[in-house]
Scaffold this motif. Structure first.
Motif, short mmCIF file in Angstrom:
data_model
loop_
_atom_site.label_atom_id
_atom_site.label_comp_id
_atom_site.label_asym_id
_atom_site.label_seq_id
_atom_site.Cartn_x
_atom_site.Cartn_y
_atom_site.Cartn_z
N GLU A 1 -14.34 -5.54 46.73
CA GLU A 1 -15.50 -5.99 45.94
C GLU A 1 -16.30 -7.05 46.69
O GLU A 1 -17.52 -6.98 46.74
CB GLU A 1 -15.03 -6.51 44.60
CG GLU A 1 -16.17 -6.85 43.67
CD GLU A 1 -15.67 -7.24 42.30
OE1 GLU A 1 -16.27 -8.15 41.73
OE2 GLU A 1 -14.70 -6.64 41.81
N ASP A 2 -15.64 -8.04 47.30
CA ASP A 2 -16.36 -9.10 48.00
C ASP A 2 -17.10 -8.56 49.22
O ASP A 2 -18.18 -9.01 49.56
CB ASP A 2 -15.46 -10.27 48.38
CG ASP A 2 -14.29 -9.88 49.26
OD1 ASP A 2 -13.86 -8.72 49.20
OD2 ASP A 2 -13.79 -10.76 49.99
N GLU A 3 -16.53 -7.54 49.87
CA GLU A 3 -17.20 -6.92 51.01
C GLU A 3 -18.43 -6.14 50.55
O GLU A 3 -19.45 -6.14 51.22
CB GLU A 3 -16.24 -6.03 51.77
CG GLU A 3 -15.17 -6.82 52.50
CD GLU A 3 -14.05 -5.94 53.02
OE1 GLU A 3 -13.82 -4.85 52.47
OE2 GLU A 3 -13.40 -6.38 53.98
N ALA A 4 -18.32 -5.50 49.39
CA ALA A 4 -19.45 -4.75 48.85
C ALA A 4 -20.60 -5.70 48.52
O ALA A 4 -21.77 -5.39 48.79
CB ALA A 4 -19.03 -3.97 47.62
N VAL A 5 -20.28 -6.86 47.96
CA VAL A 5 -21.31 -7.85 47.66
C VAL A 5 -21.96 -8.34 48.94
O VAL A 5 -23.18 -8.45 49.04
CB VAL A 5 -20.72 -9.03 46.85
CG1 VAL A 5 -21.71 -10.18 46.74
CG2 VAL A 5 -20.28 -8.56 45.48
N ARG A 6 -21.13 -8.61 49.96
CA ARG A 6 -21.67 -9.07 51.24
C ARG A 6 -22.62 -8.02 51.84
O ARG A 6 -23.69 -8.35 52.33
CB ARG A 6 -20.55 -9.40 52.22
CG ARG A 6 -21.10 -9.92 53.54
CD ARG A 6 -19.99 -10.22 54.53
NE ARG A 6 -20.54 -10.63 55.79
CZ ARG A 6 -20.66 -11.88 56.18
NH1 ARG A 6 -20.26 -12.86 55.41
NH2 ARG A 6 -21.19 -12.18 57.35
N LEU A 7 -22.22 -6.76 51.79
CA LEU A 7 -23.07 -5.70 52.33
C LEU A 7 -24.41 -5.62 51.59
O LEU A 7 -25.46 -5.43 52.19
CB LEU A 7 -22.35 -4.35 52.26
CG LEU A 7 -21.16 -4.19 53.19
CD1 LEU A 7 -20.44 -2.87 52.91
CD2 LEU A 7 -21.57 -4.27 54.64
#
Length: 107
Positions: A77-83
């Protein structure tokens, strides 16, 4: 040199900076030397075949950016937000750090 190519070179520089990639990394992906990439960015036209490679690199998320080794193909989830934030920054012609600073946030 066209204004369109100059603008694209600026986008390439922002994209590289936002991912901490170097001209050497880009040179490797384009099968040229680092000095060739430096010449492109400074004063020479980027050949059409190399533009195609660079556009393709910029349009995809490389595996090491999306998920750590050994994990599933689904980004956390945090990687998706960063992307998502990186994409918004890119659309505005900013690095992620600049985009967040303008919003009063930091990494």
């Amino acid at each position: 040199m066209t204004q369109e190519q100059d603008e694209f070179k600026h986008r390439i520089k922002l994209w590289l900076k936002s991912r901490s990639y170097t001209y050497g990394w880009l040179a490797e992906k384009c099968f040229v030397t680092e000095s060739t990439v430096r010449n492109w960015m400074a004063r020479r036209r980027i050949p059409a075949a190399k533009l195609h490679i660079i556009r393709n690199l910029m349009s995809q998320q490389l595996p090491e950016q999306v998920a750590p080794r050994g994990s599933t193909n689904q980004p956390r989830e945090d990687e998706a937000v960063r992307l998502l934030l990186e994409r918004q920054a890119y659309i505005q012609g900013k690095t992620l750090r600049e985009y967040l600073a303008d919003a009063g946030l930091s990494l």
